[in-house]
Write an enzyme that holds these catalytic residues in place. Structure first.
Site, short mmCIF file in Angstrom:
data_model
loop_
_atom_site.label_atom_id
_atom_site.label_comp_id
_atom_site.label_asym_id
_atom_site.label_seq_id
_atom_site.Cartn_x
_atom_site.Cartn_y
_atom_site.Cartn_z
N ASP A 1 0.87 -1.17 0.00
CA ASP A 1 0.00 0.00 0.00
C ASP A 1 0.91 1.23 0.00
O ASP A 1 1.88 1.28 0.77
CB ASP A 1 -0.87 0.03 1.26
CG ASP A 1 -1.99 -0.99 1.24
OD1 ASP A 1 -2.01 -1.84 0.34
OD2 ASP A 1 -2.85 -0.93 2.14
N SER B 1 7.79 3.99 5.36
CA SER B 1 9.00 4.17 4.58
C SER B 1 8.69 4.09 3.10
O SER B 1 7.63 4.51 2.66
CB SER B 1 10.05 3.14 4.98
OG SER B 1 11.32 3.55 4.54
N HIS C 1 4.67 -7.51 -0.39
CA HIS C 1 4.39 -8.79 -1.02
C HIS C 1 5.09 -8.91 -2.36
O HIS C 1 5.48 -7.91 -2.97
CB HIS C 1 2.87 -8.92 -1.21
CG HIS C 1 2.09 -8.85 0.07
ND1 HIS C 1 1.43 -9.93 0.60
CD2 HIS C 1 1.87 -7.82 0.94
CE1 HIS C 1 0.83 -9.58 1.74
NE2 HIS C 1 1.08 -8.30 1.95
#
Length: 285
Positions: free
Chosen positions: A96, A253, A152
């Site tokens: 995200d 980050s 992921h």
């Protein structure tokens, strides 16, 4: 309205001062310790303060109660919360994020923000990396503090090598990116080289930031951070399916994704776009 939004009018100067002119390594170590304290009062106060400064939404979290702020920060999501695009021509977003600079690598130069370039060799000192992505494609994905922090696999792939690069812990928010040259090249980071079934190399560069500055890699059972004293380069051969969890950040980050020049950014991907795990990022022609 969050306290963060109320403070926006104060201006960029104060924001930059508060987040980048403090003793970064000391603050990072302290918050890293504090975030893992499981005492209920400390936990509740920490999460409460975090909510004041962010748009934290725990509605998608797999569990409702957390043992610590760290447990909340690295939370898993409910099954099906991030559908993965299964189109075999699509490389999906690993996290995200809000899209930062993106597009074509200009020779060996990548934009941090408009007007502030950095060289591939400054980010990753590896001749193969520079050869592979010269005139290639890239996208910078910024994770804010309130976002889901696990990342992921963007495609079915084999992780061939991980390189740990030690560095500083600058904040990676837009204000700092406009003021600190070559910021991504200064911070703690990892270089995750993956190979697709087609033979193409896709590289993810997770960049850590102030406050914790650790990157957990599940596929190696390894946590990289300021205290890491292991091998700098770790060859491996780990098979991951598209969408399979790779690890997590322990604070907001950035991940920079690099692809060869034959890949194209998905239509609609531009600076400021919000994207989620599993949504289209690149298309292989």
């Amino acid at each position: 309205m969050t306290l963060r939004r109320l403070l926006d009018p104060i201006g960029e100067d104060i924001n930059f001062l508060l987040t980048n002119r403090i003793p970064r390594r000391w603050a990072t170590q302290f918050i890293g310790w504090l975030s893992k304290v499981e005492q209920p009062i400390v936990r509740d106060m920490s999460i409460g303060i975090w909510r004041l400064f962010s748009d934290l939404n725990l509605g998608e979290a797999k569990k409702a109660r957390f043992s610590s702020m760290h447990d909340c920060f690295t939370r898993e999501l409910k099954e099906g919360a991030r559908p993965i695009d299964r189109d075999p021509s699509i490389l999906v977003s690993p996290c995200d994020a809000i899209v930062g600079a993106c597009g074509r690598v200009d020779g060996d130069q990548v934009l941090q923000v408009k007007g502030l370039p950095y060289r591939l060799a400054d980010l990753v000192s590896d001749p193969q990396f520079e050869r592979t992505y010269r005139n290639g494609r890239y996208v910078t994905l910024r994770l804010t503090a309130s976002m889901y922090h696990r990342f992921h696999a963007p495609y079915d792939c084999t992780v061939e090598q991980v390189t740990a690069i030690s560095g500083d812990t600058w904040n990676v928010n837009p204000i700092a990116l406009k003021r600190v040259e070559r910021l991504f090249c200064r911070n703690e980071r990892a270089v995750i080289r993956t190979r697709l079934p087609s033979g193409d190399l896709i590289t993810l560069v997770p960049v850590a930031a102030i406050l914790v500055a650790s990157i957990r890699l599940h596929f190696l059972d390894l946590t990289l951070g300021m205290h890491y004293r292991g091998a700098r380069t770790m060859p491996c051969a780990v098979r991951l399916d598209k969408g399979q969890e790779m690890g997590w950040f322990e604070h907001g980050s950035t991940i920079i994704v690099f692809a060869p020049g034959c890949f194209e950014l998905q239509h609609g991907i531009r600076e400021g776009t919000t994207i989620r795990v599993g949504q289209p990022l690149f298309r292989h022609p």
